[in-house]
Design a protein around this motif. Structure first.
Motif, mmCIF file in Angstrom:
data_model
loop_
_atom_site.group_PDB
_atom_site.id
_atom_site.type_symbol
_atom_site.label_atom_id
_atom_site.label_comp_id
_atom_site.label_asym_id
_atom_site.label_seq_id
_atom_site.Cartn_x
_atom_site.Cartn_y
_atom_site.Cartn_z
ATOM 1 N N VAL A 490 0.842 -1.204 0.000
ATOM 2 C CA VAL A 490 0.000 0.000 0.000
ATOM 3 C C VAL A 490 0.876 1.253 0.000
ATOM 4 C CG1 VAL A 490 -1.758 1.293 1.254
ATOM 5 C CG2 VAL A 490 -1.875 -1.214 1.188
ATOM 6 N N ALA A 491 1.869 1.257 0.886
ATOM 7 C CA ALA A 491 2.762 2.414 0.974
ATOM 8 C C ALA A 491 3.528 2.621 -0.323
ATOM 9 C CB ALA A 491 3.737 2.223 2.140
ATOM 10 N N ARG A 492 4.038 1.546 -0.911
ATOM 11 C CA ARG A 492 4.819 1.680 -2.141
ATOM 12 C C ARG A 492 3.945 2.194 -3.285
ATOM 13 N NH1 ARG A 492 9.472 -1.334 -3.623
ATOM 14 N NH2 ARG A 492 9.618 -1.837 -1.417
ATOM 15 N N SER A 493 2.719 1.707 -3.357
ATOM 16 C CA SER A 493 1.803 2.171 -4.410
ATOM 17 C C SER A 493 1.521 3.653 -4.261
ATOM 18 C CB SER A 493 0.497 1.370 -4.356
ATOM 19 O OG SER A 493 0.731 -0.009 -4.494
ATOM 20 N N ARG A 524 10.520 1.937 5.385
ATOM 21 C CA ARG A 524 10.405 3.345 5.796
ATOM 22 C C ARG A 524 11.567 4.175 5.270
ATOM 23 N NH1 ARG A 524 9.850 5.137 12.073
ATOM 24 N NH2 ARG A 524 12.106 4.738 12.023
ATOM 25 N N SER A 525 12.737 3.530 5.073
ATOM 26 C CA SER A 525 13.901 4.276 4.587
ATOM 27 C C SER A 525 13.648 4.890 3.213
ATOM 28 C CB SER A 525 15.119 3.351 4.522
ATOM 29 O OG SER A 525 15.017 2.430 3.451
ATOM 30 N N LEU A 526 12.757 4.297 2.416
ATOM 31 C CA LEU A 526 12.476 4.834 1.082
ATOM 32 C C LEU A 526 11.816 6.201 1.157
ATOM 33 C CD1 LEU A 526 11.040 1.727 -0.820
ATOM 34 C CD2 LEU A 526 13.371 2.600 -0.839
ATOM 35 N N TYR A 527 11.162 6.469 2.263
ATOM 36 C CA TYR A 527 10.369 7.685 2.373
ATOM 37 C C TYR A 527 11.038 8.726 3.264
ATOM 38 C CZ TYR A 527 7.456 3.771 0.990
ATOM 39 O OH TYR A 527 6.991 2.633 0.372
ATOM 40 N N CYS A 528 12.341 8.475 3.555
ATOM 41 C CA CYS A 528 13.141 9.415 4.350
ATOM 42 C C CYS A 528 14.277 9.958 3.489
ATOM 43 C CB CYS A 528 13.738 8.732 5.583
ATOM 44 S SG CYS A 528 12.540 7.941 6.664
ATOM 45 N N ASN A 529 15.029 10.880 4.052
ATOM 46 C CA ASN A 529 16.180 11.444 3.356
ATOM 47 C C ASN A 529 17.375 11.506 4.298
ATOM 48 O OD1 ASN A 529 15.042 12.147 0.731
ATOM 49 N ND2 ASN A 529 13.816 13.673 1.831
ATOM 50 N N GLY A 530 18.575 11.556 3.691
ATOM 51 C CA GLY A 530 19.785 11.831 4.448
ATOM 52 C C GLY A 530 20.062 10.848 5.562
ATOM 53 N N LYS A 531 20.372 11.398 6.729
ATOM 54 C CA LYS A 531 20.772 10.571 7.866
ATOM 55 C C LYS A 531 19.631 9.684 8.352
ATOM 56 C CE LYS A 531 24.396 13.627 9.643
ATOM 57 N NZ LYS A 531 24.865 14.449 10.793
#
Length: 960
Positions: A490-493, A524-531
């Motif tokens: 669901v999140a990836r879609s 969750r890492s796909l939807y974050c940035n940087g550190k």
């Protein structure tokens, strides 16, 4: 018989309802394969030409041809030197038309299998269901266990559950599907000289035994009687009475068909069915007639004579298929149940090829012949995967109409479409065939786990096809059915539809609401940035070090900072314990960027051993083509050089390097079965069982002699759990010619059990006989090592030491471990420690050496060695068990439980679960101990220690 089947039956007219117009093609969008390297312009042999710049010219020409065919364009504009320029300098750009990987384009695959937040609880639940459900429902319970083990990626556990599901199958349809699935898992279609209907020798997979209905779980492992038996021998003698020997028959009536009469016995015809009885004895005018006109009832004179004969003898043996088909139609029209059953069974036993199955299935469906349709389906399934390329087969399986027709006879099940959809997804995840089969799977799903699996897999396929709205819808339905892992889909879609924050919230809530797992933080890492992204990936690796994506992402991030060496080191961490094709590809990719062409070629060769059809660099270039591009840039080895390289890498326990050398040698000598066999041994050491079995089958197919073929067939049988059959193959091989491998196979198979002194002496004799036969040092070193182990078990330590020492002289490095064991048993602890240190210094993959050395030192040093072992290979379970035991000794119960739980979360191992159950039991945690016991028994229901602990933990509850 086959002539009759094809000449007479094709002329029979089928009802229009049997015909279909829509044909579904398999893989309509599959890209064309790349051209063979040898067909490229200027692509001769791999050696350097006599003129200057030969390597550069050939490389540029190969690349030019490949780019032209596959339309692979470089992201940046490049200037290529003229094709004929002498001494052309080859740079990484020419080998990487797509450039180096970038972090922004990386994302992990969503697993199409069932995954659980609490896998242990799910395994315990399935064990309880199997344990308490009625016998007739056990097959379905074991099928659910199959689906769970599919997600664990342990083919042996999956096959064992599949065997249990077949063992407890009741109806013919389930037996046909599950037996065919078992055969597919062994990939017997790849064995030259075998046909789809060949039998393995046991009822479990026998194509004739599957057509016998009834619940008989104890008989499935018995030898079957189909080999050399006639069809009548397969039938129950009570159902086939002896034909009357009397030549005199008291005919008292006849049926007139056209101008001919068929004499009959009235009461015999009446006994065929109630309609015939009513017609002949029920007060109708036919009752008084000696001749009855039967012309317009759709049966020929030959058919009526066959019906008359059957009415007296109950036999159909002497009639051709077209006549039996007429009888089947007559039986349906006049409700002749016994005649229909006999026709159905007779025709079912005639189906032995795909052509026959295609011809007969329409008759079976039209006439509601259950066994005939089952026999046709069996051929389709046993011909997989090739039959999936037949449009008529696809129409039967994929169309909604086809499924309904199958369902009307009880031949459309979840098990059938589960099997078919797995094959379709392996073949082409994005094809229309895969989508249609999964849609049929959804229609067949009844139980909750079935719906979860069907909905989730359809979501995965839609995501791959970039149909994101449909993917999100199916993932949502799977979540509603209880499959929490589908929230990742669901999140990836949503992410693909630019709803990044919404995707982040979904996974963040999942982490907050449940015990966090590695795959949660990875997503969750796909939807974050940087550190924050790197922190999530580090947490994912800590929770589940077997996930490949975090290593790949960190490696590419280092490449983007021009830290190529650190990037390679990052990938080495996981490749040290998991031969992952995607990580090998990534390391090769980066090695090319570093201009380390030797290293890149090594990884690509190893990768192609695991996945021969692997497409590299985002599905742009076939791996074989990359080998051709890189080969001129690497050092050229003769076959003798390759053998030297293989010895060196084998002795240094460099399994991936050894695989690459064997791949190189096979390119020069593809028919060398000995090399294929060596390849299979390496793959088994790397825990790549599927690839190992493929290599064994190729070794068998390329065997130059009968005795050699028998040995490889024996190893195939042994590795698939057929130990007795493997021993028989070894003995047959020895009877033809004494050979090292035949004696070794027999000794190995016999040693795979608890040996008494007599058996141990026999195994010793077999290994000694093996060592007298010609072989190379690699295998003789293994035989000496095994012989040393048997001597140790027999407490003949000096003889064992001699074996290990002799093995070391021919570079069998692993013999250091055996010699260390001998020193330890002689109370020479320091010598044992030093011996293991030698192995650590020589071996590239030395996690097991650190683990073993820990047994020969004090607690503090042991902890250090085991910490290193876990760091090098987190899948090894002994270090966790040791540390947990130490913590329990120190009365740190919670820490001990946490130590075991850390490993169980990504490797639900039998020993780990048993130990944690014992700890819980000692702490008074009865419910937790019971759950862990049930999960352990799900893995091995016959594990004696766990069964004893399980009974003990349940006693307080039983008393209540």
């Amino acid at each position: 018989m086959q002539h009759n089947l094809f000449t007479t039956m094709r002329s029979l007219k089928l009802a229009e309802g049997c015909k279909g117009t829509q044909v579904y093609a398999l893989n309509p969008s599959a890209p064309p394969p790349p051209p063979p390297p040898g067909n490229s312009a200027g692509g001769g042999s791999g050696g350097t030409g006599g003129g200057g710049g030969g390597v550069g010219d050939k490389l540029l020409q190969h690349l030019s041809d490949h780019l032209r065919v596959n339309s692979v364009r470089s992201k940046s504009s490049r200037t290529y030197p003229p094709p004929n320029q002498a001494n052309a300098v080859v740079s990484p750009e020419f080998l990487l038309p797509c450039g180096l990987p970038v972090t922004d384009l990386l994302e992990p695959q969503i697993d199409p299998c069932l995954k659980f937040v609490d896998l242990v609880e799910k395994m315990a639940e399935v064990y309880r269901r199997i344990d308490v459900c009625p016998q007739f429902e056990k097959s379905g319970a074991y099928l659910e266990q199959c689906a769970i083990f599919r997600g664990i990626s342990d083919p042996k556990l999956f096959r064992r559950s599949l065997r249990s599901s077949r063992q407890h199958a009741v109806d013919v349809h389930a037996k046909v599907v599950l037996a065919s699935w078992l055969r597919f898992e062994r990939r017997e279609d790849e064995l030259i000289g075998t046909t789809s209907m060949d039998c393995c020798g046991r009822n479990l997979e026998c194509p004739k035994a599957t057509l016998v209905s009834g619940y008989d779980p104890e008989s499935v492992y018995d030898p079957c009687v189909c080999s050399g038996a006639s069809r009548s021998e397969m039938m129950n003698e009570d159902d086939v009475p002896e034909c009357s020997t009397s030549d005199e028959v008291d005919y008292d009536m006849s049926f007139c068909i056209g101008d001919e009469e068929v004499p009959c016995v009235r009461y015999k015809i009446a006994s065929l069915s109630r309609p015939f009885k009513a017609m002949l004895y029920g007060g109708f005018r036919e009752m008084k007639r000696a001749t009855i006109n039967f012309t317009n009832n759709g049966i020929s004179v030959e058919g009526m004579r066959a019906a008359e004969s059957f009415s007296r003898t109950n036999r159909l043996d002497n009639f051709p298929p077209n006549v039996v088909l007429e009888l089947l139609k007559l039986a349906n029209r006049f409700c002749c149940d016994e005649l229909k059953s006999a026709c159905d069974s007779h025709l079912a036993h005639l189906v032995n090829s795909l052509d026959e199955a295609m011809l007969l299935i329409e008759y079976g469906l039209e006439e509601a012949a259950y066994l005939l349709v089952a026999a046709c389906l069996q051929v389709f399934l046993r011909e997989l995967p090739s039959s999936m390329h037949n449009p008529n087969v696809i129409k039967i399986f994929c169309s909604a109409e086809g499924r309904e027709r199958l369902a009307s006879l009880g031949h459309a099940s979840f098990a059938l479409y589960f099997f078919l959809s797995q094959i379709a997804m392996e073949d082409d995840m994005k094809s229309n065939t895969t989508v249609m089969l999964l849609e049929r799977l959804v229609e067949c799903a009844v139980e909750n786990w079935e719906k979860q699996l069907a909905y989730h897999q359809l979501g995965v396929v839609m995501l791959e096809r970039k149909e994101y709205k449909d993917a999100q819808r199916w993932f949502n339905v799977a979540v509603e059915a209880g499959h929490l892992y589908s929230l990742v889909g669901v999140a990836r879609s949503k992410f693909k539809r630019d709803h990044r924050y919404s995707a982040y919230k979904i996974i963040n809530s999942l982490i907050s609401d449940y015990t966090a797992t590695g795959w949660m933080h990875q997503e969750r890492s796909l939807y974050c940035n940087g550190k924050e992204r790197l922190l999530d990936l580090d947490t994912a690796t800590e929770l589940d070090p077997t996930l490949t994506f975090p290593y790949k992402f960190r490696a590419v991030a280092l490449v983007e900072e021009n830290q190529f060496g650190a990037a390679i080191a990052e990938l080495n961490k996981i490749l040290g314990f998991k031969a992952s094709p995607d990580c090998l590809e990534m390391r090769a990719w980066i090695s090319i960027g570093m201009e380390d062409y030797e290293g890149a070629l090594k990884d690509i060769r190893a990768l192609l051993t695991l996945e021969p059809n692997f497409m590299m660099f985002n599905w742009k270039i076939h791996g074989d083509h990359m080998v051709e591009l890189l080969r001129p840039l690497a050092q050229q080895w003769s076959q003798a050089d390759c053998w030297m390289q293989l010895y060196d890498r084998w002795s240094s326990v460099d399994d991936i390097g050894s695989l690459a050398v064997v791949h190189h040698m096979l390119a020069n000598d593809p028919g060398k079965s000995l090399l294929r066999f060596r390849q299979s041994l390496l793959l088994l050491r790397l825990n790549c069982q599927k690839a190992a079995m493929r290599s064994l089958r190729l070794a068998r197919n390329h065997s130059k002699s009968e005795h050699e073929r028998l040995v490889y067939e024996g190893w195939i049988l042994y590795d698939t759990g057929h130990r007795e059959e493997a021993l028989a193959k070894a003995e047959e091989s020895i009877s033809i010619q004494r050979s090292f491998e035949a004696f070794f196979l027999k000794a190995y198979a016999l040693a795979d059990s608890t040996l008494d002194p007599d058996s141990s002496n026999y195994v010793i004799q077999l290994l000694q006989e093996a060592l007298k036969c010609p072989s190379d040092g690699l295998r003789k070193g293994q035989a000496l090592n095994n012989l040393g182990s048997v001597y140790v078990d027999c407490e003949k330590l000096d003889l064992a030491a001699d074996c290990y020492t002799n093995a070391l002289t021919i570079k069998h490095t692993r013999a250091h471990q055996g010699l260390a064991r001998v020193y330890h048993l002689k109370n020479q602890r320091k010598a044992a420690y030093d011996e293991m240190t030698k192995l650590i210094e020589k071996a590239q993959n030395n996690a097991s050496a650190y683990e073993k050395r820990s047994e020969y030192c004090d607690r503090e040093m042991a902890q250090s060695d085991l910490s290193l072992a876990t760091q090098l290979d987190p899948l090894r379970t002994y270090p966790y068990r040791y540390r947990a035991a130490v913590l329990m000794d120190d009365h740190k119960e919670s820490e001990a439980i946490d130590e075991l739980s850390r490993a169980i979360s990504f490797k639900p191992d039998l020993q780990l679960l048993h130990l944690r159950a014992a700890f819980y039991d000692s702490m008074g945690g009865g419910a937790a101990a019971i759950k862990d016991c049930e999960a352990a028994l799900c893995i091995d229901p016959g594990h004696a220690d766990t069964l004893e602990l399980y009974q003990k933990a349940r006693e307080p509850n039983d008393q209540k």
